[in-house]
Design a protein around this motif. Structure first.
Motif, PDB file in Angstrom:
ATOM      1  N   ASP A  97    -115.935  53.038 -26.533  1.00 52.24           N
ATOM      2  CA  ASP A  97    -115.821  54.502 -26.531  1.00 52.24           C
ATOM      3  C   ASP A  97    -116.334  55.031 -27.867  1.00 52.24           C
ATOM      4  OD1 ASP A  97    -114.591  56.842 -24.884  1.00 52.24           O
ATOM      5  OD2 ASP A  97    -114.012  57.205 -26.967  1.00 52.24           O
ATOM      6  N   THR A  98    -117.198  56.036 -27.790  1.00 57.76           N
ATOM      7  CA  THR A  98    -117.817  56.601 -28.992  1.00 57.76           C
ATOM      8  C   THR A  98    -117.254  57.990 -29.256  1.00 57.76           C
ATOM      9  OG1 THR A  98    -119.832  55.352 -28.595  1.00 57.76           O
ATOM     10  CG2 THR A  98    -120.029  57.264 -30.040  1.00 57.76           C
ATOM     11  N   ASP A 131    -123.891  64.613 -21.788  1.00 57.38           N
ATOM     12  CA  ASP A 131    -123.088  63.394 -21.579  1.00 57.38           C
ATOM     13  C   ASP A 131    -122.842  62.661 -22.900  1.00 57.38           C
ATOM     14  OD1 ASP A 131    -125.652  62.430 -22.060  1.00 57.38           O
ATOM     15  OD2 ASP A 131    -125.566  60.896 -20.495  1.00 57.38           O
ATOM     16  N   LYS A 132    -122.981  63.386 -24.020  1.00 58.84           N
ATOM     17  CA  LYS A 132    -122.892  62.696 -25.306  1.00 58.84           C
ATOM     18  C   LYS A 132    -121.807  63.286 -26.202  1.00 58.84           C
ATOM     19  CE  LYS A 132    -127.567  61.060 -25.058  1.00 58.84           C
ATOM     20  NZ  LYS A 132    -127.968  61.806 -23.845  1.00 58.84           N
ATOM     21  N   ALA A 133    -121.106  62.379 -26.880  1.00 50.71           N
ATOM     22  CA  ALA A 133    -120.092  62.812 -27.842  1.00 50.71           C
ATOM     23  C   ALA A 133    -120.762  63.657 -28.917  1.00 50.71           C
ATOM     24  CB  ALA A 133    -119.448  61.578 -28.471  1.00 50.71           C
ATOM     25  N   LYS A 180    -117.123  65.326 -25.814  1.00 49.82           N
ATOM     26  CA  LYS A 180    -118.367  65.712 -25.125  1.00 49.82           C
ATOM     27  C   LYS A 180    -118.297  67.201 -24.801  1.00 49.82           C
ATOM     28  CE  LYS A 180    -118.821  61.320 -22.768  1.00 49.82           C
ATOM     29  NZ  LYS A 180    -118.594  60.617 -21.521  1.00 49.82           N
ATOM     30  N   ALA A 210    -118.178  47.316 -18.605  1.00 55.53           N
ATOM     31  CA  ALA A 210    -117.570  48.408 -17.856  1.00 55.53           C
ATOM     32  C   ALA A 210    -117.995  49.709 -18.518  1.00 55.53           C
ATOM     33  CB  ALA A 210    -116.056  48.267 -17.836  1.00 55.53           C
ATOM     34  N   SER A 211    -119.131  50.234 -18.102  1.00 57.50           N
ATOM     35  CA  SER A 211    -119.647  51.451 -18.736  1.00 57.50           C
ATOM     36  C   SER A 211    -120.679  52.137 -17.861  1.00 57.50           C
ATOM     37  CB  SER A 211    -120.302  51.098 -20.080  1.00 57.50           C
ATOM     38  OG  SER A 211    -120.859  52.258 -20.650  1.00 57.50           O
ATOM     39  N   ALA A 212    -120.611  53.470 -17.865  1.00 55.39           N
ATOM     40  CA  ALA A 212    -121.619  54.272 -17.163  1.00 55.39           C
ATOM     41  C   ALA A 212    -122.790  54.598 -18.087  1.00 55.39           C
ATOM     42  CB  ALA A 212    -120.982  55.576 -16.685  1.00 55.39           C
ATOM     43  N   ARG A 243    -127.297  53.740 -22.306  1.00 51.85           N
ATOM     44  CA  ARG A 243    -127.591  53.212 -23.650  1.00 51.85           C
ATOM     45  C   ARG A 243    -126.885  51.893 -23.861  1.00 51.85           C
ATOM     46  NH1 ARG A 243    -126.945  58.662 -22.424  1.00 51.85           N
ATOM     47  NH2 ARG A 243    -124.791  58.335 -22.996  1.00 51.85           N
ATOM     48  N   ARG A 244    -125.602  51.830 -23.477  1.00 47.90           N
ATOM     49  CA  ARG A 244    -124.857  50.568 -23.685  1.00 47.90           C
ATOM     50  C   ARG A 244    -125.491  49.438 -22.887  1.00 47.90           C
ATOM     51  NH1 ARG A 244    -119.592  53.934 -23.684  1.00 47.90           N
ATOM     52  NH2 ARG A 244    -119.578  54.384 -25.900  1.00 47.90           N
ATOM     53  N   TYR A 270    -124.903  65.473 -29.051  1.00 46.89           N
ATOM     54  CA  TYR A 270    -126.248  65.096 -29.483  1.00 46.89           C
ATOM     55  C   TYR A 270    -126.499  63.616 -29.265  1.00 46.89           C
ATOM     56  CZ  TYR A 270    -124.545  62.883 -33.822  1.00 46.89           C
ATOM     57  OH  TYR A 270    -123.921  62.069 -34.743  1.00 46.89           O
ATOM     58  N   LYS A 289    -109.775  51.906 -21.067  1.00 49.28           N
ATOM     59  CA  LYS A 289    -110.808  51.617 -20.047  1.00 49.28           C
ATOM     60  C   LYS A 289    -110.670  50.177 -19.542  1.00 49.28           C
ATOM     61  CE  LYS A 289    -114.185  54.906 -21.996  1.00 49.28           C
ATOM     62  NZ  LYS A 289    -115.464  55.097 -22.703  1.00 49.28           N
ATOM     63  N   VAL A 331    -123.997  54.419 -33.435  1.00 51.51           N
ATOM     64  CA  VAL A 331    -124.090  55.845 -33.091  1.00 51.51           C
ATOM     65  C   VAL A 331    -124.493  55.991 -31.620  1.00 51.51           C
ATOM     66  CG1 VAL A 331    -125.166  58.055 -33.697  1.00 51.51           C
ATOM     67  CG2 VAL A 331    -124.716  56.361 -35.486  1.00 51.51           C
ATOM     68  N   VAL A 332    -125.378  55.127 -31.165  1.00 49.08           N
ATOM     69  CA  VAL A 332    -125.853  55.220 -29.779  1.00 49.08           C
ATOM     70  C   VAL A 332    -124.806  54.674 -28.795  1.00 49.08           C
ATOM     71  CG1 VAL A 332    -127.798  54.674 -28.266  1.00 49.08           C
ATOM     72  CG2 VAL A 332    -128.210  55.043 -30.670  1.00 49.08           C
ATOM     73  N   GLU A 386    -110.172  59.368 -18.771  1.00 48.27           N
ATOM     74  CA  GLU A 386    -109.936  59.096 -20.192  1.00 48.27           C
ATOM     75  C   GLU A 386    -109.472  60.340 -20.942  1.00 48.27           C
ATOM     76  OE1 GLU A 386    -114.134  57.856 -20.980  1.00 48.27           O
ATOM     77  OE2 GLU A 386    -113.927  59.074 -22.777  1.00 48.27           O
TER      78      GLU A 386
HETATM   79  C1  LIG Z   1    -123.349  60.512 -31.018  1.00 50.38           C
HETATM   80  C2  LIG Z   1    -124.073  59.894 -29.857  1.00 50.38           C
HETATM   81  C3  LIG Z   1    -123.424  59.548 -28.691  1.00 50.38           C
HETATM   82  N1  LIG Z   1    -124.098  58.990 -27.640  1.00 50.38           N
HETATM   83  C4  LIG Z   1    -123.416  58.639 -26.399  1.00 50.38           C
HETATM   84  C5  LIG Z   1    -122.816  57.234 -26.388  1.00 50.38           C
HETATM   85  C6  LIG Z   1    -121.857  57.307 -25.217  1.00 50.38           C
HETATM   86  O1  LIG Z   1    -122.563  57.001 -24.013  1.00 50.38           O
HETATM   87  C7  LIG Z   1    -121.446  58.780 -25.190  1.00 50.38           C
HETATM   88  C8  LIG Z   1    -119.998  58.949 -25.577  1.00 50.38           C
HETATM   89  O2  LIG Z   1    -119.199  58.843 -24.451  1.00 50.38           O
HETATM   90  P1  LIG Z   1    -118.276  57.594 -24.085  1.00 50.38           P
HETATM   91  O3  LIG Z   1    -117.052  58.130 -23.415  1.00 50.38           O
HETATM   92  O4  LIG Z   1    -118.120  56.700 -25.271  1.00 50.38           O
HETATM   93  O5  LIG Z   1    -119.140  56.777 -23.029  1.00 50.38           O
HETATM   94  P2  LIG Z   1    -119.710  57.201 -21.609  1.00 50.38           P
HETATM   95  O6  LIG Z   1    -118.818  58.192 -20.939  1.00 50.38           O
HETATM   96  O7  LIG Z   1    -121.167  57.580 -21.788  1.00 50.38           O
HETATM   97  O8  LIG Z   1    -119.695  55.826 -20.828  1.00 50.38           O
HETATM   98  P3  LIG Z   1    -118.431  54.873 -20.463  1.00 50.38           P
HETATM   99  O9  LIG Z   1    -117.153  55.559 -20.873  1.00 50.38           O
HETATM  100  O10 LIG Z   1    -118.505  54.659 -18.985  1.00 50.38           O
HETATM  101  O11 LIG Z   1    -118.687  53.602 -21.242  1.00 50.38           O
HETATM  102  O12 LIG Z   1    -122.285  59.462 -26.142  1.00 50.38           O
HETATM  103  C9  LIG Z   1    -125.460  58.746 -27.742  1.00 50.38           C
HETATM  104  O13 LIG Z   1    -126.084  58.242 -26.804  1.00 50.38           O
HETATM  105  N2  LIG Z   1    -126.118  59.076 -28.901  1.00 50.38           N
HETATM  106  C10 LIG Z   1    -125.495  59.628 -29.966  1.00 50.38           C
HETATM  107  O14 LIG Z   1    -126.158  59.911 -31.008  1.00 50.38           O
END
Ligand SMILES: Cc1cn([C@H]2C[C@H](O)[C@@H](COP(=O)(O)OP(=O)(O)OP(=O)(O)O)O2)c(=O)[nH]c1=O
Length: 220
Positions: A78-79, A157-159, A90, A11-13, A16-17, A162, A59, A182-183, A37
């Motif tokens: 969740d990262t 779209d990244k925490a 994010k 269950a993820s958008a 990378r996952r 980066y 989730k 991390v990814v 969330e």
């Molecule tokens: C720090 C870091 C985060 N990320 C990404 C991982 C996660 O996809 C995102 C953190 O947001 P999340 O909320 O964990 O995930 P998401 O919204 O992308 O997907 P979903 O909730 O549907 O599972 O940041 C990287 O790809 N590289 C990095 O170095």
């Protein structure tokens, strides 16, 4: 039906996952959890390091609000990026991305991914979760490099704004642990959680001595 026979559902958008999970060689389908969330996290009262696992559990519960998710083995994650015990989240917009990247510049911080594996069979919820933490040191990139990176759209779209995997920006100087954490999906943690449901992938991720990605785990 035993949990081993349940179809696996990620269950993820996050693309990378999806890619990382594929390396285990298990068949799975993908869906995106409903819910908000950010609104849910406003009710969280635990430690900042537990936020990722709590959100992954949220989730999962959102997934089981859909009847069709029953009788699946569901993976949620969740990262979070944590600097000085504050969760960065994010970026809301490009200005926020700029400020997050400046605050991380030249600094050690931690990236914590919470993973939850769960089932709902005959109305019974079974849920196991864990968190994995990777200390990360950013390199001293310039303001110009930040602007060029933001212009690519990649941070949005990244925490923490980066992606360690960005080939053009290459934001990190050093990491002290699992790169895949991390990814967004630490395989060793996931494999441990799947084992609790008696699911044992043929390609079983990391171990201290035989991790196929060990070179990437210590980029120094
Ligand atoms: C720090 C870091 C985060 N990320 C990404 C991982 C996660 O996809 C995102 C953190 O947001 P999340 O909320 O964990 O995930 P998401 O919204 O992308 O997907 P979903 O909730 O549907 O599972 O940041 C990287 O790809 N590289 C990095 O170095």
């Amino acid at each position: 039906m035993t949990t081993t026979q349940l179809p696996l559902l990620l269950a993820s958008a996050s693309p990378r996952r999806r890619q990382i999970l594929a390396t285990l060689g298990l068949p799975y389908t993908v869906s995106v959890a409903p819910g908000d969330e950010d609104a849910a996290q406003a009710h969280y009262q635990g430690s900042v390091d537990g936020l990722g696992e709590w959100t992954a559990a949220y989730k999962a519960l959102m997934m089981f609000s859909r009847p069709e998710t029953a009788n699946h083995l569901v993976i949620t994650a969740d990262t979070t990026v944590i600097l000085d015990d504050q969760e960065l989240g994010k970026p809301r917009d490009t200005e926020h991305a700029r400020s997050l990247l400046r605050s991380l510049r030249g600094r050690w911080h931690r990236v914590v991914t919470g993973i939850v594996v769960s089932t709902m069979v005959a109305g019974q919820l079974q849920m196991h979760g864990e968190s994995c933490s990777t200390p990360v040191l950013m390199r001293p990139y310039t303001d110009e490099e930040i602007d060029a990176y933001i212009a690519t759209g990649d941070p949005m779209d990244k925490a923490g704004a980066y992606g360690i995997q960005s080939a053009s920006f290459q934001p990190t100087e050093s990491i002290d642990g699992c790169y895949y954490n991390v990814v967004g999906l630490p395989l060793c943690t996931l494999v441990r959680l799947l084992a609790k449901f008696d699911v044992h992938p043929a390609n079983s991720g990391c171990s201290d001595t035989a991790c196929p990605w060990s070179e990437q785990c210590h980029i120094r």
